[in-house]
Design a protein around this motif. Structure first.
Motif, mmCIF file in Angstrom:
data_model
loop_
_atom_site.group_PDB
_atom_site.id
_atom_site.type_symbol
_atom_site.label_atom_id
_atom_site.label_comp_id
_atom_site.label_asym_id
_atom_site.label_seq_id
_atom_site.Cartn_x
_atom_site.Cartn_y
_atom_site.Cartn_z
ATOM 1 N N HIS A 36 79.298 1.490 -43.593
ATOM 2 C CA HIS A 36 78.584 1.880 -42.364
ATOM 3 C C HIS A 36 79.439 2.812 -41.523
ATOM 4 O O HIS A 36 78.954 3.798 -40.964
ATOM 5 C CB HIS A 36 78.212 0.642 -41.538
ATOM 6 N N LEU A 37 80.726 2.487 -41.431
ATOM 7 C CA LEU A 37 81.619 3.339 -40.636
ATOM 8 C C LEU A 37 81.661 4.742 -41.238
ATOM 9 O O LEU A 37 81.601 5.744 -40.524
ATOM 10 C CB LEU A 37 83.035 2.743 -40.597
ATOM 11 N N ALA A 38 81.748 4.799 -42.567
ATOM 12 C CA ALA A 38 81.798 6.103 -43.238
ATOM 13 C C ALA A 38 80.502 6.879 -43.012
ATOM 14 O O ALA A 38 80.514 8.114 -42.881
ATOM 15 C CB ALA A 38 82.058 5.913 -44.730
ATOM 16 N N MET A 39 79.386 6.164 -42.914
ATOM 17 C CA MET A 39 78.099 6.846 -42.671
ATOM 18 C C MET A 39 78.082 7.525 -41.307
ATOM 19 O O MET A 39 77.488 8.593 -41.140
ATOM 20 C CB MET A 39 76.938 5.844 -42.771
ATOM 21 N N VAL A 40 78.733 6.888 -40.316
ATOM 22 C CA VAL A 40 78.832 7.519 -38.995
ATOM 23 C C VAL A 40 79.666 8.793 -39.104
ATOM 24 O O VAL A 40 79.305 9.852 -38.572
ATOM 25 C CB VAL A 40 79.471 6.558 -37.956
ATOM 26 N N ALA A 41 80.788 8.696 -39.823
ATOM 27 C CA ALA A 41 81.673 9.859 -39.977
ATOM 28 C C ALA A 41 80.936 11.009 -40.658
ATOM 29 O O ALA A 41 81.016 12.162 -40.225
ATOM 30 C CB ALA A 41 82.915 9.468 -40.779
ATOM 31 N N VAL A 42 80.202 10.696 -41.712
ATOM 32 C CA VAL A 42 79.478 11.734 -42.459
ATOM 33 C C VAL A 42 78.404 12.364 -41.563
ATOM 34 O O VAL A 42 78.289 13.597 -41.474
ATOM 35 C CB VAL A 42 78.841 11.141 -43.744
ATOM 36 N N LYS A 43 77.633 11.531 -40.871
ATOM 37 C CA LYS A 43 76.574 12.053 -39.992
ATOM 38 C C LYS A 43 77.175 12.990 -38.933
ATOM 39 O O LYS A 43 76.681 14.103 -38.735
ATOM 40 C CB LYS A 43 75.839 10.896 -39.300
ATOM 41 N N ASN A 44 78.228 12.533 -38.269
ATOM 42 C CA ASN A 44 78.753 13.328 -37.153
ATOM 43 C C ASN A 44 79.472 14.588 -37.628
ATOM 44 O O ASN A 44 79.411 15.630 -36.976
ATOM 45 C CB ASN A 44 79.628 12.462 -36.250
ATOM 46 N N GLN A 45 80.153 14.503 -38.774
ATOM 47 C CA GLN A 45 80.769 15.724 -39.290
ATOM 48 C C GLN A 45 79.713 16.708 -39.792
ATOM 49 O O GLN A 45 79.900 17.920 -39.671
ATOM 50 C CB GLN A 45 81.819 15.401 -40.364
ATOM 51 N N ASN A 46 78.605 16.200 -40.327
ATOM 52 C CA ASN A 46 77.504 17.101 -40.713
ATOM 53 C C ASN A 46 76.917 17.765 -39.477
ATOM 54 O O ASN A 46 76.619 18.962 -39.487
ATOM 55 C CB ASN A 46 76.416 16.341 -41.471
ATOM 56 N N ASN A 47 76.731 16.988 -38.392
ATOM 57 C CA ASN A 47 76.224 17.582 -37.157
ATOM 58 C C ASN A 47 77.194 18.643 -36.629
ATOM 59 O O ASN A 47 76.774 19.693 -36.134
ATOM 60 C CB ASN A 47 76.008 16.505 -36.090
ATOM 61 N N ALA A 48 78.490 18.353 -36.739
ATOM 62 C CA ALA A 48 79.496 19.293 -36.231
ATOM 63 C C ALA A 48 79.432 20.630 -36.968
ATOM 64 O O ALA A 48 79.773 21.680 -36.407
ATOM 65 C CB ALA A 48 80.896 18.689 -36.348
ATOM 66 N N LEU A 49 78.985 20.599 -38.225
ATOM 67 C CA LEU A 49 78.858 21.854 -38.983
ATOM 68 C C LEU A 49 77.815 22.770 -38.343
ATOM 69 O O LEU A 49 77.812 23.980 -38.576
ATOM 70 C CB LEU A 49 78.458 21.564 -40.437
ATOM 71 N N LEU A 50 76.922 22.190 -37.528
ATOM 72 C CA LEU A 50 75.892 22.981 -36.853
ATOM 73 C C LEU A 50 76.352 23.404 -35.453
ATOM 74 O O LEU A 50 75.583 23.991 -34.694
ATOM 75 C CB LEU A 50 74.591 22.176 -36.745
ATOM 76 N N GLU A 74 67.808 24.618 -26.022
ATOM 77 C CA GLU A 74 68.582 25.802 -26.419
ATOM 78 C C GLU A 74 69.668 25.492 -27.450
ATOM 79 O O GLU A 74 70.612 26.255 -27.600
ATOM 80 C CB GLU A 74 69.247 26.405 -25.159
ATOM 81 N N ALA A 75 69.550 24.328 -28.138
ATOM 82 C CA ALA A 75 70.656 23.891 -28.996
ATOM 83 C C ALA A 75 70.589 24.445 -30.418
ATOM 84 O O ALA A 75 71.361 24.035 -31.280
ATOM 85 C CB ALA A 75 70.736 22.371 -29.019
ATOM 86 N N GLY A 76 69.679 25.374 -30.665
ATOM 87 C CA GLY A 76 69.657 26.099 -31.948
ATOM 88 C C GLY A 76 69.472 25.186 -33.147
ATOM 89 O O GLY A 76 68.560 24.361 -33.178
ATOM 90 N N LYS A 77 70.362 25.325 -34.146
ATOM 91 C CA LYS A 77 70.201 24.618 -35.418
ATOM 92 C C LYS A 77 70.251 23.102 -35.273
ATOM 93 O O LYS A 77 69.779 22.365 -36.130
ATOM 94 C CB LYS A 77 71.304 25.057 -36.398
ATOM 95 N N ARG A 78 70.901 22.620 -34.216
ATOM 96 C CA ARG A 78 70.987 21.168 -34.070
ATOM 97 C C ARG A 78 70.040 20.646 -32.978
ATOM 98 O O ARG A 78 70.195 19.518 -32.505
ATOM 99 C CB ARG A 78 72.436 20.750 -33.776
ATOM 100 N N GLN A 79 69.038 21.469 -32.611
ATOM 101 C CA GLN A 79 68.092 21.066 -31.563
ATOM 102 C C GLN A 79 67.282 19.838 -31.983
ATOM 103 O O GLN A 79 66.701 19.801 -33.060
ATOM 104 C CB GLN A 79 67.144 22.230 -31.249
ATOM 105 N N VAL A 80 67.259 18.864 -31.081
ATOM 106 C CA VAL A 80 66.426 17.672 -31.258
ATOM 107 C C VAL A 80 65.030 18.033 -30.768
ATOM 108 O O VAL A 80 64.887 18.787 -29.796
ATOM 109 C CB VAL A 80 67.032 16.528 -30.419
#
Lengths: 391, 115
Positions: free
Chosen positions: A161-175, A358-364
């Motif tokens: 679960h901890l690794a899933m948080v890391a993967v999600k947030n690092q993927n978001n950071a790529l945007l 205005e958040a572009g590729k990571r817009q919710v």
């Protein structure tokens, strides 16, 4: 009290920056002023934790206000550990809401990579209790490690679960072009592969390298103003609708329930009450994931999920950008980075960006209510902010 | 000389504090210094723990065991661990020893071993 609006935002890249701290603090103010279409402010608040110790510079606010040629506006530093940013935004709110000022700038900045890893760990560890924690070698990662173990034992959270948080947030950071970590990772790569112990070593068992935020330099700013000033900008109106702050025991061992973060629970509840909304109204949130476990636990304590069920919502993908309640679309502290004094303001930057659309590729998708949780010490001083888009 | 770590009992309501506070966390009614020190017991149960690999300065060891222990009187304390395979709920016994040395100064604190 008068209503207070976020009318301009600015940010630097979060990374290693070879600029003086005063410039790291000043540059995002320039961006934010430009964003708001104004040149002057009545007052400047500078959130910073370590300028005296890490950068050998005190009276930082005086340097920043002069760098920006904003003198004779008043200026001061707000220091509240890693929650300095949230606290400074709160002070800016109070100044405008009270009628004392009409337009204020809040900037958060830190330059931590001026010193080596040992010194920076030591600097952050000075947050702990000097006699009952610090002398033992207790650091923030060690408090997080002990907390994680207790949480795993009680609620069945696993390293996966901890690794899933890391993967999600690092993927978001790529945007996010301003994010420190620009690296795609997978759960298999950092947990299951033969190289996992090398590329993801233990920091404070059970926490590993990819469970911890990086040490970053960076700055972020927001301009706060009255409705009258906000309307003149012609931009979407984003109101700072709710503020909550709560403290907890300095020593982590004194808390009745070792798996509770009561200050988060209380600060969030206050913030939602003041804004007149409930956790289920929130469309986008920035939570303080200095360690991956914190994103899971904060998502429960603020009321998005039941206590002990945050990791299940994570499994279901509810906290991803397309999910029910997207958490840390910016990459969070894990991906964007964590220049301690800047983080609380960087969270506000992301939420205002998202609420404006205005958040572009990571817009919710069309959020109306945004929320931030800025976590100081190991949960002993927490500031939560609620923002609402009005038009 | 036997070294001990003290908890502080409020003279108004009897609530026991570790570490020291200037105002009682329970009744909030005491004046300055209205606490009686009493030595902490040394036996207890391990609540949670970690093995720290990223050490602060002053520690010339590869890793450091740290834990929170609930002592027999119910007070919790953070301390160092010298236990090969720690586990939650393990009975431990502590001793006050040097836990951190700087160039000119030594700091004493509780080091726990398996009971």
């Amino acid at each position: 009290m008068r209503d207070v609006y976020a009318i301009g935002i600015g940010i630097t890249s979060f990374t290693r920056l070879e600029f003086p701290l005063s410039e790291i603090a000043a540059y995002p103010v320039m961006m934010a002023l430009k964003d708001a279409g104004i040149r002057k402010v009545d007052h400047l608040y500078v959130a910073n934790m370590g300028s005296g110790r890490v950068n050998h510079q005190t009276g930082l606010a005086s340097a920043v206000v002069d760098t920006l040629s904003l003198t004779p506006a008043g200026a001061e530093v707000i220091e509240n550990g890693p929650a300095s940013g949230g606290s400074a935004v709160k002070q800016g709110f109070l100044a405008v809401a009270s009628g004392m000022h009409d337009v204020v700038a809040v900037t958060g900045a830190e330059r931590m990579r001026e010193v080596n890893n040992l010194e920076v760990t030591e600097f952050v560890a000075t947050l702990t209790h000097p006699l009952a924690e610090y002398i033992y070698g207790v650091t923030l990662p060690s408090l997080a490690g002990m907390f994680t173990r207790a949480y795993m034992d009680k609620y069945g959270v696993t390293s996966r679960h901890l690794a899933m948080v890391a993967v999600k947030n690092q993927n978001n950071a790529l945007l996010n072009e301003f994010a420190h970590i620009q690296q795609a990772i997978t759960v298999e790569g950092i947990l299951d592969s033969p190289e996992a112990l090398t590329n993801n070593p233990y920091v404070a068992d059970p926490l590993r390298f990819f469970d911890c935020c990086p040490v970053s330099d960076g700055g972020a700013s927001v301009i706060l103003a009255t409705r009258e000033v906000a309307e003149k900008t012609g931009r979407p109106l984003v109101r700072l609708a709710g503020i909550g702050q709560a403290t907890d025991t300095h020593c982590v061992h004194e808390r009745d329930e070792p798996t509770d973060l009561l200050a988060v629970r209380r600060a969030a509840a206050q913030s939602f009450k003041m804004a007149g909304v409930s956790p289920s109204d929130v469309g986008v949130a920035e939570l303080h994931d200095a360690f991956t476990i914190l994103e899971i636990v904060e998502s429960e304590e603020v009321g998005f999920f039941k206590k002990g069920e945050g990791h299940l919502a994570l499994e279901r993908g509810e906290t991803q950008i397309g999910g029910k309640i997207p958490i840390n679309p910016s990459g969070g502290l894990k991906g964007r980075g964590h220049p301690v004094g800047a983080t609380g303001v960087a969270q506000v930057y992301e939420i205002v960006h998202q609420l404006r659309g205005e958040a572009g590729k990571r817009q919710v998708a069309d959020p109306r209510i945004g929320f931030t949780c800025n976590f100081g010490g190991f949960g002993n001083n927490v500031v939560c902010l609620t923002f609402a888009r009005e038009n | 000389m036997k070294r001990e770590i003290y908890a502080y009992r409020c003279r108004k309501c009897g609530h026991l504090h570790y570490p020291y506070r200037m105002v009682c966390a329970k009744c909030g009614e005491n004046e300055h210094n209205e606490f009686d020190p009493e030595p902490l017991p040394t036996t207890g149960t391990l609540v949670t723990f970690t093995e720290l690999y990223a050490l602060p300065g002053d520690f010339e060891v590869p890793t450091l065991g740290l834990g929170i222990v609930e002592l027999e009187n119910g007070i919790r304390i953070t301390g160092q661990l010298q236990i090969d395979e720690p586990a939650g709920g393990m009975k431990v016994i502590g001793e006050v020893e040097v836990v951190r040395s700087e160039e000119y100064e030594k700091y004493y604190g509780m080091i726990f071993r398996e009971a």
